[in-house]
Write an enzyme that holds these catalytic residues in place. Sequence first.
Site, PDB file in Angstrom:
ATOM      1  N   ASP A  79       5.727  -6.454  -2.683  1.00  0.00           N
ATOM      2  CA  ASP A  79       6.748  -7.468  -2.432  1.00  0.00           C
ATOM      3  C   ASP A  79       6.243  -8.624  -1.585  1.00  0.00           C
ATOM      4  OD1 ASP A  79       6.617  -5.393  -0.500  1.00  0.00           O
ATOM      5  OD2 ASP A  79       8.537  -5.962   0.350  1.00  0.00           O
ATOM      6  N   GLU A 146       7.932  -2.837   0.647  1.00  0.00           N
ATOM      7  CA  GLU A 146       7.367  -2.444   1.940  1.00  0.00           C
ATOM      8  C   GLU A 146       7.964  -3.269   3.068  1.00  0.00           C
ATOM      9  OE1 GLU A 146       5.123  -2.771   5.501  1.00  0.00           O
ATOM     10  OE2 GLU A 146       5.188  -4.386   4.029  1.00  0.00           O
TER      11      GLU A 146
END
Length: 420
Positions: A79, A146
Site C-alpha cells: 500500500d 501495512e
Amino acid sequence: MTARLGTGLDDRLPDVVALYRDLHAHPELAFAEHRTAARLAERLRALGLEVTTGVGGTGVVGVLRNGDGPTVLLRADMDGLPVAEVDTVAHRSRDTAVGADGVTVPVMHACGHDTHMAALVGALACLAADRSGWSGTVVAVMQPAEEVGGGSRAMLADGFLERFGPIDVSLGQHVTSAPAGHLYARGGVFMAAADSLRVTVLGRGGHGSTPHVTVDPVVIAAAIVLRLQTIVAREVAPADTAVVTVGSLHAGHQENVIPDRAELKINVRTFDPDVRARVLAAVERIVRAEAAAAGAPEEPVIAPLTDFPLLVNDVEATERVRAAFAAAFGEDAVHEAPRRSGSEDFGCFGEAAGVPSVFWNFGGLDPDLYAADAQQPEAAVASGRAPGVHSPHFVPTALDPVLRRAVEAVLVAAGCWLAD
C-alpha cells in the site's frame, strides 16, 4: 546461497527497475491495492509460482516449491500513502484516490513499498530460474494495508497459515533513509508498538459573544493536548521510552461560533508492554479529567483507530542473517540498527506461526546525501540533507544500487535456510 549471490540478476535487473517504476507511478491506498495485486499476480504466475489472490482482501500469495527442505516466508507490503509527491522523477505518481473518509487525496509510495515488491519479484525470478543451489519452499507474501496495521491480521484471519503453512521462518525487509548498499538489523525488540485513538470531546455550543453559556470543547481539547505532553515527561521512567503525539485536532467552522464538539487523533508508541498499558491509561485519565474539569455535559468518546504490535526479531536467527550479510557484502556495509519508533505489522506472521522472524532495513537513497555517516543516517535526515520515509521527497533515484542490494539481501537471507 551466498556463493551464488545474484545469479542472473544482471540480466533481470532492468525488468526489476521497470516494475518498480510502474508500481511507483500507480500507488494505491490500504485494502484498495487492486491494480497492484493484479500486476504482482501476473508476474508471479509468469515465474511459475502457484498464485492465490484475494487473501485477506487484496493480498497475493505465491508458492515456489523446489524439493524437500524448510519453508521460508518472504514478505513485501503493497500500500501507498495519502501524500502528494514532488515532481522529481519522470515516473512520479499523479494518481489520486478516495480515502476512507470520502475525501479525494493524492497517493504516493512515500514509504517505499514499491521497492519491497519489486525486489521480492526480482529475488523470486532468480530463485525460479536457477534451482540448483537451493531446496525447500518459498511462500511469497504480497501483503496489503501495512500502513494501517491491518493487512497481516486480515491475511491470517483469512486462513493464511492453514492454506499456506506451516512455515519455518518469516523474513522481511524495509527501505529506509540511508545510503544505498547498506543494511541495518538488530535482534530483539526492533520496532515500537503503536496505538492510535480518536477522541471526541463533547461540549455545548453557542455564540462566540456569550461563552459563559457554553462549554467550549476547543479549550478542553487544547488543555488535553498540553496535558498529554506531561505523560512522557513525568509518568514514564527516564530509562523507558514512549512517544505521545496529537497529530490531528478539528473543531468548528467559523470564528464566532463555539462548536459543540472537538476531535483529536492521538498516536502512542512504546517498546514495553507495561509502559504501553501505563501510557494508554494515562491518556484516558487525562482526557476524561480535563472534560470533567471543564464541566462537559457528556463524557468524551475514546475510540481505537489502529494498533501495531511490537516487532521483535529472533536473536539467533537475526545473527544468522547478519553474519550472512557481512560475508556477502562486507562488514562495513552491515550495521546494528537502533530501536525504531516506527511500527510494522510484519511480525504478526511469525508470531502466529510460532517461528522466528527477521526484519531488516536497506538503504534507499544516494550515498552522497549521508556524507561518511552510514552508521547513523538519521543525522542526515535531522539536518535536512536527506528526506525521511513518508516525506513527499522520499524517492530513490539511484535505482540500480538500491534495488540490486534489496534483491541480493532477500536471496542471502533466504539462503540461510534454503541453501543446499
